[in-house]
Design a protein around this motif. Structure first.
Motif, PDB file in Angstrom:
ATOM      1  N   GLU A  85       0.867  -1.245  -0.034  1.00  0.00           N
ATOM      2  CA  GLU A  85      -0.160   0.006   0.148  1.00  0.00           C
ATOM      3  C   GLU A  85       0.937   1.215  -0.038  1.00  0.00           C
ATOM      4  O   GLU A  85       1.678   1.260   0.743  1.00  0.00           O
ATOM      5  CB  GLU A  85      -0.992   0.019   1.262  1.00  0.00           C
ATOM      6  CG  GLU A  85      -2.072  -1.369   1.236  1.00  0.00           C
ATOM      7  CD  GLU A  85      -2.809  -1.172   2.341  1.00  0.00           C
ATOM      8  OE1 GLU A  85      -3.801  -1.819   2.454  1.00  0.00           O
ATOM      9  OE2 GLU A  85      -2.879  -0.199   3.283  1.00  0.00           O
ATOM     10  N   ARG A  87       1.362   5.658  -1.922  1.00  0.00           N
ATOM     11  CA  ARG A  87       0.675   6.743  -2.351  1.00  0.00           C
ATOM     12  C   ARG A  87       1.390   6.857  -3.652  1.00  0.00           C
ATOM     13  O   ARG A  87       2.484   7.032  -3.941  1.00  0.00           O
ATOM     14  CB  ARG A  87       1.003   7.878  -1.396  1.00  0.00           C
ATOM     15  CG  ARG A  87       0.335   7.845   0.048  1.00  0.00           C
ATOM     16  CD  ARG A  87       0.918   9.095   1.025  1.00  0.00           C
ATOM     17  NE  ARG A  87       2.110   8.588   1.399  1.00  0.00           N
ATOM     18  CZ  ARG A  87       2.870   9.104   2.319  1.00  0.00           C
ATOM     19  NH1 ARG A  87       2.493  10.470   2.849  1.00  0.00           N
ATOM     20  NH2 ARG A  87       3.913   8.882   2.607  1.00  0.00           N
ATOM     21  N   TRP A  97      -4.047   7.101  -2.076  1.00  0.00           N
ATOM     22  CA  TRP A  97      -3.457   5.746  -1.489  1.00  0.00           C
ATOM     23  C   TRP A  97      -3.966   4.795  -2.689  1.00  0.00           C
ATOM     24  O   TRP A  97      -5.016   4.566  -2.837  1.00  0.00           O
ATOM     25  CB  TRP A  97      -4.065   5.467  -0.312  1.00  0.00           C
ATOM     26  CG  TRP A  97      -3.235   6.076   0.859  1.00  0.00           C
ATOM     27  CD1 TRP A  97      -3.599   7.262   1.515  1.00  0.00           C
ATOM     28  CD2 TRP A  97      -2.137   5.659   1.414  1.00  0.00           C
ATOM     29  NE1 TRP A  97      -2.689   7.655   2.563  1.00  0.00           N
ATOM     30  CE2 TRP A  97      -1.889   6.501   2.201  1.00  0.00           C
ATOM     31  CE3 TRP A  97      -1.302   4.522   1.373  1.00  0.00           C
ATOM     32  CZ2 TRP A  97      -0.604   6.355   3.425  1.00  0.00           C
ATOM     33  CZ3 TRP A  97      -0.334   4.485   2.215  1.00  0.00           C
ATOM     34  CH2 TRP A  97      -0.051   5.269   3.021  1.00  0.00           C
ATOM     35  N   THR A 123      -8.006   5.021  -0.909  1.00  0.00           N
ATOM     36  CA  THR A 123      -7.963   6.566  -0.454  1.00  0.00           C
ATOM     37  C   THR A 123      -8.867   6.358   0.583  1.00  0.00           C
ATOM     38  O   THR A 123      -9.018   6.797   1.778  1.00  0.00           O
ATOM     39  CB  THR A 123      -7.840   7.659  -1.320  1.00  0.00           C
ATOM     40  OG1 THR A 123      -6.847   7.390  -2.183  1.00  0.00           O
ATOM     41  CG2 THR A 123      -7.647   9.089  -0.657  1.00  0.00           C
ATOM     42  N   LYS A 126      -8.333   4.220   3.788  1.00  0.00           N
ATOM     43  CA  LYS A 126      -7.313   4.896   4.635  1.00  0.00           C
ATOM     44  C   LYS A 126      -7.731   6.005   5.408  1.00  0.00           C
ATOM     45  O   LYS A 126      -7.515   6.161   6.476  1.00  0.00           O
ATOM     46  CB  LYS A 126      -6.108   5.249   3.764  1.00  0.00           C
ATOM     47  CG  LYS A 126      -5.158   4.249   3.402  1.00  0.00           C
ATOM     48  CD  LYS A 126      -4.523   3.639   4.307  1.00  0.00           C
ATOM     49  CE  LYS A 126      -3.493   2.616   3.781  1.00  0.00           C
ATOM     50  NZ  LYS A 126      -2.618   2.020   4.812  1.00  0.00           N
TER      51      LYS A 126
END
Length: 429
Positions: A85, A87, A97, A123, A126
């Motif tokens: 995982e 960015r 993400w 994203t 997260k």
């Protein structure tokens, strides 16, 4: 040796174009070679100018070293797959993400030829994980709109909350699930068919890291059917409570997993005949050579080429050529042993790998194939297309000590059979 179904190529293209996940391929240096339109949807970068650039150009600076190390592990052969995982930058100057699932593509000699994989925008997940630890009320709003299923349990393992997407994926209403043990509702097995939740009242997370996840998992829905899912879990405590409950986040990846299986199949199989392709056969030969050398066994190759194939195409049309190739793919395996390998080497050439077979046995098999091909013309509408083939046989280790030399000798003998009049088997005797 079963052929793939007659699914149009455009069908897979349509799936790629409409997937929410990014499907990608890089070369051995990490330069993008393929990206589907989801790349633009998620990052804002157009596909065309992105191709040819290094994947590292689009990674958040703080994450580049770690992701480069993962890539190098794939390149060096320490890993065959990578789950990470990280960015990714966006065209607007921000980041998203992504959950990276990547697989090493092996070249003809075992080296890494590139990387094939998917990027999933996580994203929202997260952000949700952080939000759940701060504000329950704010999290409720997010839960109603998030695309992933979310289950929240109390400390005793009983379900407290399902978001709307979890209701749809599980086939349970939030009211019916509330108060039940997590294992009753979230019935998930791993790729080996073993239940993930071995302790019904515990959070399915690691005792050391506090995190849990499953990539190749199957969910048994309330209606009875199975769904491919990815999931993650972590303990979460409400304010004022000492014992943590659990939050499980999961998503339907059935379309993605089906596509990955199709892509993996197409990487090792011939599109027309459904047989193993040249790359897959080369890998099988290399494995058999290592095994034979280790155990002191022999094995043989039969390389065969259809005689005057171009004349059949010219006389009966291009469709006739395809039909002949398909007929060979159906007929030849019936004359071979269960342990043998068979595939399309290229054009009108086919290759048989015969583990444990010496030269005499290989010649007998080749003669059986030659006779069977000659005695069974290929039907096409109102015609019967006569077919013959020429064969070259080579045996390890008596003919060659390396796979490259063994293939070269089989090829040379094949064309000796051609020059000697075709419809023959040549084994160097």
């Amino acid at each position: 040796m079963q052929a793939n179904g007659d699914v149009p190529h455009g069908f897979y293209r349509t799936i790629l174009d409409h997937l929410r996940d990014v499907v990608f391929q890089t070369d051995a240096e990490g330069r993008w070679e393929f990206l589907n339109p989801a790349w633009t949807d998620i990052t804002g970068f157009e596909v065309a100018p992105t191709l040819g650039r290094s994947f590292l150009d689009f990674i958040h600076p703080d994450d580049r070293d770690c992701l480069l190390a993962e890539f190098q592990s794939l390149a060096g052969g320490e890993k065959a797959v990578c789950h990470y995982e990280t960015r990714y930058l966006t065209s607007e100057g921000g980041h998203r993400w992504m959950a990276l699932h990547a697989r090493r593509i092996a070249g003809n000699h075992g080296e890494m030829a590139g990387v094939l994989g998917t990027l999933t925008d996580i994203t929202a997940r997260k952000e949700l994980e952080a939000t759940l630890n701060r504000e329950k009320e704010r999290a409720q709003t997010t839960l109603r709109s998030i695309g992933d299923g979310v289950i929240v349990t109390e400390a005793n393992g009983r379900i407290q909350l399902l978001n709307p997407q979890a209701e749809r994926l599980l086939g349970w209403s939030a009211g019916a699930a509330r108060g039940r043990l997590l294992a009753e509702v979230f019935r998930v097995t791993d790729e080996a068919g073993q239940p993930v939740l071995t302790e019904p009242s515990e959070c399915p997370s690691d005792r050391v890291t506090g995190q849990g996840s499953g990539v190749n998992a199957w969910l048994d829905r309330a209606e009875g059917e199975q769904m491919a899912v990815e999931w993650s879990a972590a303990p979460v405590a409400a304010l004022g409570e000492e014992e943590p409950g659990c939050v499980v986040v999961f998503r339907n990846v059935t379309a993605q997993r089906t596509l990955q299986q199709q892509l993996a199949y197409q990487a090792t199989h011939d599109v027309l005949t459904g047989l193993l392709n040249r790359a897959a056969l080369q890998e099988a030969i290399a494995h058999e050579a290592a095994r034979a050398e280790r155990n002191g066994h022999s094995f043989s190759l039969i390389l065969l080429d259809l005689d005057r194939f171009k004349m059949a195409n010219d006389k009966y049309g291009h469709n006739a050529g395809d039909r002949v190739l398909e007929a060979m793919a159906e007929r030849i395996p019936r004359q071979m042993r269960e342990a043998d390998w068979f595939g399309r080497w290229g054009g009108e050439e086919f290759l048989c790998l015969l583990p444990g077979a010496g030269s005499e046995q290989a010649v007998r098999i080749a003669e059986r194939l030659r006779t069977d091909i000659m005695d069974h013309p290929v039907p096409l509408e109102e015609n019967a297309i006569p077919v013959t083939a020429s064969f070259g046989v080579a045996t390890f280790p008596e003919d060659a000590q390396s796979t490259e030399d063994l293939i070269r000798i089989a090829d040379t003998r094949l064309y000796e059979a051609k020059r000697a009049g075709r419809n023959r088997v040549e084994a160097g005797w």
